[in-house]
Design a protein around this motif. Structure first.
Motif, PDB file in Angstrom:
ATOM      1  N   ILE A 145      39.315  57.440  31.492  1.00  0.00           N
ATOM      2  CA  ILE A 145      39.970  56.180  31.079  1.00  0.00           C
ATOM      3  C   ILE A 145      38.794  55.269  31.427  1.00  0.00           C
ATOM      4  O   ILE A 145      38.503  54.099  30.778  1.00  0.00           O
ATOM      5  CB  ILE A 145      41.302  56.174  31.664  1.00  0.00           C
ATOM      6  N   ILE A 146      38.383  55.157  32.787  1.00  0.00           N
ATOM      7  CA  ILE A 146      37.784  54.255  33.603  1.00  0.00           C
ATOM      8  C   ILE A 146      36.398  54.142  32.688  1.00  0.00           C
ATOM      9  O   ILE A 146      35.909  53.103  32.435  1.00  0.00           O
ATOM     10  CB  ILE A 146      37.374  54.458  35.131  1.00  0.00           C
ATOM     11  N   GLU A 147      35.738  55.365  32.337  1.00  0.00           N
ATOM     12  CA  GLU A 147      34.272  55.145  31.860  1.00  0.00           C
ATOM     13  C   GLU A 147      34.478  54.524  30.510  1.00  0.00           C
ATOM     14  O   GLU A 147      33.700  53.769  30.023  1.00  0.00           O
ATOM     15  CB  GLU A 147      33.939  56.790  31.394  1.00  0.00           C
ATOM     16  N   ALA A 148      35.656  54.789  29.687  1.00  0.00           N
ATOM     17  CA  ALA A 148      35.938  54.309  28.330  1.00  0.00           C
ATOM     18  C   ALA A 148      36.237  52.729  28.508  1.00  0.00           C
ATOM     19  O   ALA A 148      35.654  51.916  27.552  1.00  0.00           O
ATOM     20  CB  ALA A 148      36.932  54.939  27.604  1.00  0.00           C
ATOM     21  N   LEU A 149      36.806  52.329  29.422  1.00  0.00           N
ATOM     22  CA  LEU A 149      37.272  50.735  29.642  1.00  0.00           C
ATOM     23  C   LEU A 149      35.881  50.083  29.841  1.00  0.00           C
ATOM     24  O   LEU A 149      35.660  49.081  29.317  1.00  0.00           O
ATOM     25  CB  LEU A 149      38.242  50.547  30.858  1.00  0.00           C
ATOM     26  N   LEU A 190      34.705  47.017  27.283  1.00  0.00           N
ATOM     27  CA  LEU A 190      35.097  45.701  27.757  1.00  0.00           C
ATOM     28  C   LEU A 190      33.978  45.203  28.591  1.00  0.00           C
ATOM     29  O   LEU A 190      34.046  44.442  29.033  1.00  0.00           O
ATOM     30  CB  LEU A 190      36.560  45.690  28.247  1.00  0.00           C
ATOM     31  N   GLU A 191      33.282  46.178  29.376  1.00  0.00           N
ATOM     32  CA  GLU A 191      32.436  45.948  30.314  1.00  0.00           C
ATOM     33  C   GLU A 191      32.831  44.746  31.475  1.00  0.00           C
ATOM     34  O   GLU A 191      32.310  43.864  31.701  1.00  0.00           O
ATOM     35  CB  GLU A 191      31.048  44.918  29.592  1.00  0.00           C
ATOM     36  N   PRO A 192      33.933  45.460  32.062  1.00  0.00           N
ATOM     37  CA  PRO A 192      34.608  44.355  33.016  1.00  0.00           C
ATOM     38  C   PRO A 192      33.584  44.386  34.329  1.00  0.00           C
ATOM     39  O   PRO A 192      32.821  45.058  34.654  1.00  0.00           O
ATOM     40  CB  PRO A 192      35.884  45.204  33.405  1.00  0.00           C
TER      41      PRO A 192
END
Length: 462
Positions: free
Chosen positions: A140-144, A148-150
């Motif tokens: 999930i974190i990798e995909a976010l 979105l490049e947060p």
């Protein structure tokens, strides 16, 4: 590759899965074929073996399977989440044009059950509430990060529902760096959000469009105060200006604005919108001092301080106090009049404090019914808070009232308000009936998604 374990549904169940409901309850399952690990993907089939959907499995939960796909080949890896996140982004870009702060992922409605992601510009706040999502947090974190490049991702999985899934509550930094306070724009207002200590994920995006809908209520009240527009001879020549009953020009810029009471204010978002749209004065109330400090900061950020008073109090008690004061004033006025039937000593000071009324009263309480068994008590709560609120709306003013309790169905909520109106001796004219905003879509037929009810009523005495 081994065939996936299967969850076989009973013959006698309602055909909810066929109608795209994303939950399979324990009571709907006839048997399990294979031995699925907690959180693993399983195929859901009918009693005759027909494939229906694929979801993740948790025997410890009453909701045993949560559907994630209608394609059997699905894998919940980083690529899967990235594809879902790109879809979620397209939806928000289409319906919230230009916005960079919104609910980015709304669980089942974005085909990601158990996952909520709120976006505050380049900061993301994640809430993971199910085992099936928790075991995939790295993906999930990798995909976010990919989509979105947060600058940072913060977790606010501090919700009791995790315990029903056999999980501990969790909070903390997941990626990058996150300041405790972030600022976002909503409907042209600057709002500061506390992502660490604020309620839930820090802010309630679901009322964005509803907050904007109060604009027509905020002006058009000057005439009640005897103010009218009139041509006045000034040093600059003849000008059309607002004048009071004595014919003197009114210089107060918000002379036509409403007086407003916002209860359960949290970050003061309705207060901010009331001021933006021209309110004369706003009373901003919450039981939490932390919430009121947040609201104060937001009011300052937007330059509205002169028009807002802040109250830290229990809303029920505060409203009752105002009603008692109002009733005592009316009783004294009746007794003092020449035709007054009831005699009382009006030389004595009023015992009840309060007695204020407002043009617009806004009630946006937290959920009173978090379980089915709490509905009866919640009904009484909604009736009581609306009863007190209605008594404090000036004649021809407006009650703005909401419920975010899923178990308080729309018809029940409306009945609670109507019961309150009956007891208050009021006639209500429904002006608006709304639900959650476009960043909170709903899967058709899934009643659990229809949690927010928002209504605007014009209030008249019988």
């Amino acid at each position: 590759m081994h065939p996936r374990p299967q969850v076989v549904l009973t013959r006698s169940r309602k055909k909810r899965t066929e109608r795209s409901h994303p939950w399979v309850y324990q009571s709907e399952i006839e048997r399990i074929v294979g031995q699925p690990e907690p959180g693993a993907l399983v195929d859901v089939v009918t009693d005759k073996g027909k494939y229906l959907a694929t979801g993740y499995y948790n025997a410890a939960s009453q909701i045993t399977v949560r559907i994630v796909s209608y394609e059997p080949a699905v894998q919940m890896d980083t690529a899967y989440f990235a594809a879902r996140f790109r879809d979620a982004l397209k939806h928000r870009q289409r319906f919230l044009s230009g916005a960079t702060a919104y609910r980015f992922v709304y669980g089942e409605a974005d085909f990601l059950p158990g996952l909520v992601v709120d976006r505050f510009d380049d900061i993301l706040v994640v809430q993971i509430v199910t085992l099936g999502m928790d075991v995939r947090r790295e993906a999930i974190i990798e995909a976010l990060v990919q989509v979105l490049e947060p600058a940072g991702i913060y977790e606010r999985s501090d919700v009791p529902i995790r315990e029903r899934e056999g999980l501990e509550q969790r909070t903390g930094l997941l990626f990058g760096e996150c300041p405790r306070h972030v600022q976002v724009q909503e409907n042209g207002l600057t709002i500061e959000v506390d992502i660490v200590e604020g309620q839930k994920t820090g802010y309630f995006f679901d009322q964005r469009e509803n907050r904007a809908s109060i604009e027509p209520l905020m002006t058009g009240w000057g005439e009640r105060s005897g103010i009218r527009m009139q041509e006045v001879d000034t040093e600059q020549g003849n000008q059309t200006l607002p004048v009071n009953a004595k014919g003197k020009p009114v210089t107060f810029p918000w002379w036509d604005g409403a007086t407003v009471l916002e209860c359960f204010a949290h970050t003061g978002s309705f207060t901010l919108h009331a001021c933006k749209y021209g309110a004369k004065s706003v009373t901003c109330l919450d039981i939490s001092d932390h919430a009121i400090q947040s609201a104060k900061r937001n009011v300052e950020l937007n330059g509205f301080t002169e028009r807002v008073e802040f109250v830290v109090a229990d809303a029920f008690e505060y409203l009752r106090m105002q009603v008692r004061g109002q009733e005592e004033r009316l009783e004294r006025a009746s007794a003092a009049s020449p035709t007054g039937k009831k005699k009382m000593d009006t030389s004595k000071p009023i015992t009840a404090s309060g007695g204020r009324t407002w043009d617009v009263v806004i009630l946006d309480p937290p959920a009173f019914a978090k379980t089915k068994g709490a509905v009866e008590g919640a009904y009484r709560g909604y009736k009581d808070i609306n009863l007190q609120g209605l008594k404090l709306v000036n004649e021809g003013g407006y009650l703005v009232t909401a419920s975010c309790s899923y178990h308080m169905r729309p018809d029940l909520f409306m009945n609670a308000v109507l019961d309150a109106a009956q007891d208050a001796g009021k006639v209500l004219r429904l002006i608006e009936w709304r639900t959650a905003g476009k960043d909170h879509p709903q899967i058709a037929g899934v009643d659990e998604g229809h949690y927010l009810k928002f209504a605007v009523f014009e209030v008249r005495s019988k």
